[in-house]
Enzyme design. Sequence first.
Site, PDB file in Angstrom:
ATOM      1  CD  GLU A  30      51.408 -20.676  -2.776  1.00 16.28           C
ATOM      2  OE1 GLU A  30      50.702 -21.291  -3.858  1.00 16.28           O
ATOM      3  OE2 GLU A  30      52.605 -20.387  -3.036  1.00 16.28           O
ATOM      4  CB  VAL A  31      49.986 -16.845   4.568  1.00 15.22           C
ATOM      5  CG1 VAL A  31      50.379 -16.778   6.157  1.00 15.22           C
ATOM      6  CG2 VAL A  31      50.935 -15.810   3.914  1.00 15.22           C
TER       7      VAL A  31
END
Length: 441
Positions: A232-233
């Site tokens: 989830e970057v």
Amino acid sequence: MIIKVTVIVHSDNDELQLGVDESYSLLVSKSNEHSIIGELSIEANSIYGALRGLETMSQLCIFDYGVKTVQIHKAPWFIQDKPRFAYRGLLLDTSRHYLPIEIIKQIVESMSYAKLNVLHWHIIDEESFPLEVPSYPNLWKGAYTKWERYTVEDAIEIVDFAKMRGINVMAEVDVPGHAESWGTGYPDLWPSPSCKEPLDVSKNYTFDVISGILADMRKIFPFELFHLGGDEVNTSCWATTPHVKQWLKDHNMTSKDAYQYFVLRAQEIAISQNWTPVNWEETFNNFPSKLNPQTVVHNWLGGGVCPKAVASGFRCIYSNQGFWYLDHLDVPWDKVYYAEPLEGIKSISEQKLVLGGEVCMWGETADASDVQQTIWPRAAAAAERLWSDKETTSSTNTTTAALQRLEYFRCLLTMRGVPAAPVTNFYARRPPLGPGSCYEQ
């Protein structure tokens, strides 16, 4: 009654690493009509196999209220047993809500009842940084309060407590996203006051801090696997923060390139500490050919990832969120039970690359007040899938028998002081809807 118990262990080596021999055999001599008279013996190649055998023995014991003695259920027994998968895990999140040491110990103890053998300790995240890091002592300023912290000694105590129960502790430091709390103590780790994550990819200082954290944690966590996150970057603010934007330009990188650079550099740091890196599946989904070949890919987003990962030569851990995320309260026990880590993998050689699986207790809506009844009993459904051979657990004809075992195990947990919720609740962790036997809730 049993007049003699013999435990034979063929090795005094107490090293606990992935794939340690947990097999055992258990023999209970014949019973007569009125009582159990005879011997019980357990034989194992390691102390951890003996532990699993002793746990099985304890679950065969029942208290007969008629004669007021503990007896062995349906003796005689001869059991030869071993786990299907080497890795049988539970993720515990102590960033979204701090969990006291005693609660973590209670969860570890209950894991041993279900023969789970890895506690994936998701210690820190963007919300809080509760762990002491001597090399960078201001990091735990990111804790919610000064009372909601883990000292180095606390963490060692948990690791030792877990080892005594045959459970490894895999720590996680999730980078470069999920790390806003780091900047509370060291603001230079933030790209800017308005861009607090991902961590600043342009500064060597960021990687110095990661190196310091991992060096300190290596003294605490002996397990060979270390989780580096990577999920989830959102890199959008890297491209709009002037000094990071200039660094990207100077290095001829896009933000996506920089994400890859960060993950690979973190992997190098972990490997230099003699760790095998584990990363969430986004790293594999985005740059599979660039990951270190040692990487263990951790599936969570959905199906089909482990087949792709093992086909590329990587090892894999299965945690499909549709079935094995315990914070999804509307997933019934049977969906948990029938989730299959080897789904879609036909080759025997590729199947061997699936280390096992892990149920995940994310902590946004769970704290000390409700975490255990959220974990149990659904985690036990996955634990049986991970321990028992596929033929035992995969036939739809086994549903009734599996439910009976799970209901019995849930009642065993409550008798041992574990606040496990009823098995067939529509929503997990809710109390019973009315009066009735523990075994039929």
